[in-house]
Design an enzyme around this catalytic site. Structure first.
Site, mmCIF file in Angstrom:
data_model
loop_
_atom_site.group_PDB
_atom_site.id
_atom_site.type_symbol
_atom_site.label_atom_id
_atom_site.label_comp_id
_atom_site.label_asym_id
_atom_site.label_seq_id
_atom_site.Cartn_x
_atom_site.Cartn_y
_atom_site.Cartn_z
ATOM 1 N N ASN A 44 18.676 -73.638 14.091
ATOM 2 C CA ASN A 44 19.031 -74.099 15.434
ATOM 3 C C ASN A 44 18.277 -75.383 15.751
ATOM 4 O O ASN A 44 17.113 -75.565 15.372
ATOM 5 C CB ASN A 44 18.805 -73.012 16.502
ATOM 6 C CG ASN A 44 17.409 -72.457 16.538
ATOM 7 O OD1 ASN A 44 16.708 -72.419 15.545
ATOM 8 N ND2 ASN A 44 16.997 -72.006 17.713
ATOM 9 N N GLU A 46 17.523 -77.692 19.034
ATOM 10 C CA GLU A 46 17.630 -77.774 20.501
ATOM 11 C C GLU A 46 17.503 -79.225 20.964
ATOM 12 O O GLU A 46 17.225 -80.133 20.178
ATOM 13 C CB GLU A 46 16.556 -76.869 21.130
ATOM 14 C CG GLU A 46 16.777 -75.414 20.725
ATOM 15 C CD GLU A 46 15.865 -74.426 21.432
ATOM 16 O OE1 GLU A 46 14.840 -74.848 22.004
ATOM 17 O OE2 GLU A 46 16.187 -73.226 21.389
ATOM 18 N N CYS A 55 23.494 -73.869 17.370
ATOM 19 C CA CYS A 55 22.963 -72.664 16.728
ATOM 20 C C CYS A 55 22.829 -72.873 15.217
ATOM 21 O O CYS A 55 23.524 -73.715 14.625
ATOM 22 C CB CYS A 55 23.904 -71.486 16.948
ATOM 23 S SG CYS A 55 24.001 -70.907 18.635
ATOM 24 N N GLU A 57 23.865 -70.932 12.843
ATOM 25 C CA GLU A 57 25.085 -70.575 12.105
ATOM 26 C C GLU A 57 26.066 -71.740 12.066
ATOM 27 O O GLU A 57 26.625 -72.079 11.025
ATOM 28 C CB GLU A 57 25.776 -69.367 12.750
ATOM 29 C CG GLU A 57 24.952 -68.103 12.789
ATOM 30 C CD GLU A 57 24.115 -67.967 14.055
ATOM 31 O OE1 GLU A 57 23.519 -68.969 14.510
ATOM 32 O OE2 GLU A 57 24.054 -66.846 14.590
ATOM 33 N N CYS A 88 26.144 -65.643 18.282
ATOM 34 C CA CYS A 88 26.714 -65.785 19.625
ATOM 35 C C CYS A 88 28.241 -65.896 19.521
ATOM 36 O O CYS A 88 28.808 -66.043 18.429
ATOM 37 C CB CYS A 88 26.131 -67.019 20.323
ATOM 38 S SG CYS A 88 26.860 -68.573 19.766
ATOM 39 N N CYS A 91 29.671 -69.001 17.706
ATOM 40 C CA CYS A 91 29.517 -68.967 16.243
ATOM 41 C C CYS A 91 30.492 -67.977 15.606
ATOM 42 O O CYS A 91 30.998 -68.216 14.506
ATOM 43 C CB CYS A 91 28.080 -68.633 15.873
ATOM 44 S SG CYS A 91 26.932 -69.966 16.317
HETATM 45 N N1 THU Z 1 20.655 -69.242 18.597
HETATM 46 C C1 THU Z 1 21.078 -69.404 17.311
HETATM 47 O O1 THU Z 1 20.725 -70.365 16.628
HETATM 48 N N2 THU Z 1 21.897 -68.463 16.797
HETATM 49 C C2 THU Z 1 22.249 -67.306 17.413
HETATM 50 O O2 THU Z 1 22.969 -66.508 16.864
HETATM 51 C C3 THU Z 1 21.752 -67.045 18.770
HETATM 52 C C4 THU Z 1 21.087 -68.170 19.451
HETATM 53 C C5 THU Z 1 19.706 -70.221 19.132
HETATM 54 C C6 THU Z 1 20.218 -71.162 20.180
HETATM 55 C C7 THU Z 1 18.956 -71.515 20.917
HETATM 56 O O3 THU Z 1 18.311 -72.581 20.244
HETATM 57 C C8 THU Z 1 18.081 -70.293 20.785
HETATM 58 O O4 THU Z 1 18.631 -69.529 19.732
HETATM 59 C C9 THU Z 1 18.009 -69.455 22.045
HETATM 60 O O5 THU Z 1 19.265 -69.171 22.529
#
Ligand code: THU
Length: 132
Positions: A44, A46, A55, A57, A88, A91
């Site tokens: 991920n 940000e 994310c 994935e 999520c 994804c």
């Molecule tokens: N996140 C992911 O990378 N994958 C997931 O399946 C769930 C959420 C990340 C997005 C964000 O950077 C952090 O987790 C919190 O939501």
């Protein structure tokens, strides 16, 4: 399908170490097994403008697609913060787009054991425009 999911999870775990998540402090790594056997990883990423976050994935899947992949077989997801870090909704839909004849396998980590499920467990009745 016969594949070394443990290895795929190890790659997801390694990828989670590259996570850029200073805001949520929720690191995630993913590893995608593409048709043909290649593995693509992602984490991920940000952003100060929170909505720009991607994310792990989708990062891994988009890396694969940008290299020419059109069919994915399995996705392993790892977070040091949470057992069974489930994908999520966004994804799930992106996985569905690149599902081929074989159902995508989704692997999560639970206390160093693997939970191995099918994408349809997470996203029944997925949306796809045919011939896309
Ligand atoms: N996140 C992911 O990378 N994958 C997931 O399946 C769930 C959420 C990340 C997005 C964000 O950077 C952090 O987790 C919190 O939501």
């Amino acid at each position: 399908m016969d594949y070394d999911y443990k290895l795929l999870m190890e790659k997801a775990k390694k990828a989670s170490k590259k996570s850029y998540s200073p805001f949520s402090k929720f690191a995630v790594g993913a590893a995608v097994l593409a048709k043909g056997g290649k593995i693509y990883t992602g984490c991920n990423v940000e952003n100060s403008s929170f909505g720009m976050t991607i994310c792990a994935e989708r990062c891994a899947i988009f890396k694969a697609v940008s290299e020419g992949v059109r069919e994915i077989l399995a996705v392993a997801i790892f977070s040091p913060n949470e057992d069974d870090c489930y994908p999520c909704g966004a994804c799930r839909q992106v996985m569905y787009e690149f599902q081929g004849e074989e159902e995508v396998v989704v692997i999560t980590n639970h206390e160093d054991n693997l939970n191995i499920r099918k994408l349809s467990d997470f996203l029944p009745y997925g949306f796809k425009i045919q011939n896309s």
